[in-house]
Every structure is written in C-alpha cells, then in structure tokens.
Design an enzyme around this catalytic site. Structure first.
Site, PDB file in Angstrom:
ATOM      1  N   TYR A 146       0.850  -1.188   0.000  1.00  0.00           N
ATOM      2  CA  TYR A 146       0.000   0.000   0.000  1.00  0.00           C
ATOM      3  C   TYR A 146       0.896   1.252   0.000  1.00  0.00           C
ATOM      4  CZ  TYR A 146      -2.829   3.744   2.115  1.00  0.00           C
ATOM      5  OH  TYR A 146      -3.448   4.944   2.402  1.00  0.00           O
ATOM      6  N   LYS A 150       1.637   4.346  -2.572  1.00  0.00           N
ATOM      7  CA  LYS A 150       1.395   5.733  -2.154  1.00  0.00           C
ATOM      8  C   LYS A 150       2.614   6.604  -2.491  1.00  0.00           C
ATOM      9  CE  LYS A 150      -1.867   7.221  -0.117  1.00  0.00           C
ATOM     10  NZ  LYS A 150      -3.133   7.775  -0.701  1.00  0.00           N
TER      11      LYS A 150
END
Length: 347
Positions: A146, A150
């Site tokens: 994740y 990002k």
C-alpha cells in the site's frame, strides 16, 4: 437560493474523488459548510445528500471522470482501497494508474488545483521517526505494498505541478486518521479485544505516535487548497498534517478500549522478542505457502507500527498554510468513543 447559486464564484466549485469514503464524507460535509459547491466521484454512493452531485465510475476511466470535473477549479483526490486489504493489483490500479488518469483528466478539464491525500508512512521504514520533517527521503523499504504505491502516487502528483499551465498540486500526509464513522481503527481494535488479543502491549509502552482526528485532516486539506496558487510555497510539495500531540501508542489504544468498557493491555512483551516472533511466524507462513494459505495478523510490520516512535512535525504546514489543529486529542477521543457507543461492552 438561485440567486446565491448564480453569485457563487466558480472557484468555489470542487470535486472530491473518493468522497464516499471515511475521510471523503467528512471532507464533503466541511466543504458544504464553507459554501463550496461539491461533486463527488466514487465507485459507489456512500451517503445521501441532495446538495451533492454524485458521479459514479472507475477512477481509471478518463471518460467517467471528465463529467465530474466540468467547470471545477479544485479537486481533492482521497480515493484509496483500505490499507489493510492485501490486494496488490487493486493498490496499483487505484493509487498509480488511477492517479495518472486523474492528473490527465484535471489538465484536460482546466482544473487549477489538485490536492492529494498521501500518507506520512511514505517515509517510514519500521524504525523510529521522532518529529520527522518532510525533508526525510521516501522509504527505500516501504512497510507494505500500500505504502509503496502511495510513494509512486505522491511523486506523480507533485511532479505534475506546472505553474506555466496554471496547474498547481500539493500532497497532504496525515498519520493515523481516526474519528466517528471510521471503518478501520476502532472496529478492528474492539474486534481484537473481544477475541482476547489485546492483553499484551509490545515494548515498554513509551513509544510516541501521531493519531490525527479526521476533522483536523479535513481542515489541513482545505487550508492547503486555499493557500495553493501561483508562487505559493505549497506548489509541488508535501505537508504533514497531524494533531500535533504525539501520544504513547498504547495509551491511545487504551483510552479507546477503556472508553468502551474493555480492559487495557496488562502485560508487556519486549519489542525485540515480539519482532523476532513475528519474523519467525512470517518464515513459517512462507514455508507453508505451497501447501496452505495463512494470513497472519501478527507481522513484523505491525509489530514495528506498535512498538516504534513515529510522529511528525507540522511546522511546515503551520508556516506555509497557517495550519493548526481545530480539535484537541482529548476532545477527539471523547467524540470518537461516544460515536461508537453501539460497540460498548455492557458491564
């Protein structure tokens, strides 16, 4: 009312991409309160509000996005899969491909300002960060996939800043967002307490961490949008937004647990022991993976999040956009606990 709508300046029209999510909904409410006219673009309609125009579609489709950006000068991009999901393809699709599409659609529609919801974790590698500034380098070993996506997303948005073409971008990096209607932190914590997993704390309980009330995160985004213009120090830069009140990680969790009538953790496991146990567990999972699929909740990364210092400085946001938290941590915890009274354990 029609008169007011006609008089409202075009610059007050904005689109919240991901407006059906936890942060997005709070953002929409605050923007309406401040007199903005708001479009929401999302994959689903998360709430009813006749003041909001909804556009449903896939972030990766420019054709779906364009109608939501018509006559819009400002876009907030806070769409994201749940960080706890382990769908790598989805993270890449939403955070990388989707963001590229958003940038293209914004430029095509004549949007002037794009404010991205990033994450303070883009600089976190599982070791202590105390009062970290935005000058810290991106994590070379991001804590999970994740965060890896990002980082790619934030780089993409910040490098798209193009004053010559009247397109300005900035990124907000909140840390540990919580508050009423949060689908992650409180419900997961209470679930863990119910199943007896909250008896132990990792480390000595002294490690300070930022938890940020959702209304302060929203305030930071709107301050950024209002200070983002040609020659402003926000252009192409990222900003930490927190409650500016770092608190011991386990103290914060204990406040929420005891607020909902659950016991706080009683026993301590030394950090090094917890970390090696988690490493050992991940090795076992790896060895077993050809035969069975195990998804451990006890991972080295979670141990690092629970047992290290990670709090960040908001000095740059204070200086460049006049940010200061609007809700204190005590008040924020009280309001959050109250909003989850349905999860309270009967004594």
């Amino acid at each position: 009312m029609e008169m007011a709508a006609r008089l409202r300046p075009a610059s007050k029209k904005c689109t919240v991409i991901g407006g059906s999510g936890f942060l997005g909904q709070h953002m929409v409410e605050k923007l309406l309160e401040k007199g903005y006219s708001v479009n929401v673009f999302d994959i689903r309609k998360g709430f009813e509000n006749d003041k909001v125009q909804f556009f449903l579609g896939d972030l990766c489709s420019k054709e779906a996005l364009l109608p939501a950006l018509e006559d819009v000068t400002l876009v907030f991009h806070c769409a994201s899969p749940a960080p706890s999901s382990d769908n790598r393809k989805l993270f890449y699709k939403v955070n990388c491909i989707g963001t590229r599409t958003v940038i293209e659609a914004c430029k095509e529609s004549g949007v002037e300002k794009l404010v991205l919801t990033s994450s303070a974790s883009v600089v976190f590698e599982g070791t202590d960060i105390k009062n970290g500034t935005e000058d810290l380098p991106y994590a070379k070993k991001p804590i999970d996939y994740y965060t890896e996506t990002k980082i790619l997303q934030e780089k993409e948005v910040l490098s798209a800043n193009d004053p010559d073409k009247n397109f300005f971008t900035t990124a907000i990096r909140p840390h540990g967002i919580f508050g009423p209607r949060d689908p992650q932190l409180v419900p997961i914590l209470i679930q863990a307490a119910k199943s007896g997993k909250m008896k132990f704390m990792i480390g000595d309980g002294k490690n300070l961490v930022d938890f940020t009330f959702v209304e302060n995160v929203v305030h930071g985004h709107i301050q950024a949008a209002e200070h983002l213009h040609k020659d402003s120090p926000l252009c192409g830069k990222a900003f930490h937004i927190t409650n500016d009140e770092p608190i011991p990680f386990w103290t914060f969790l204990s406040r929420i647990l005891t607020g909902l009538n659950y016991d706080e953790p009683k026993y301590q496991i030394p950090y090094w022991l917890a970390y090696y146990l988690a490493l050992l567990l991940s090795l076992v999972v790896l060895l077993l993976s050809p035969f069975i699929t195990v998804k451990p909740t006890f991972t080295p990364m979670r141990v690092a999040l629970a047992g290290t210092f990670h709090y960040y400085s908001c000095e740059r946001a204070k200086r460049d956009m006049g940010y200061k938290p609007v809700v204190s941590l005590d008040e924020a915890v009280a309001r959050t606990v109250q909003s989850y009274s349905h999860l309270r354990q009967a004594k």
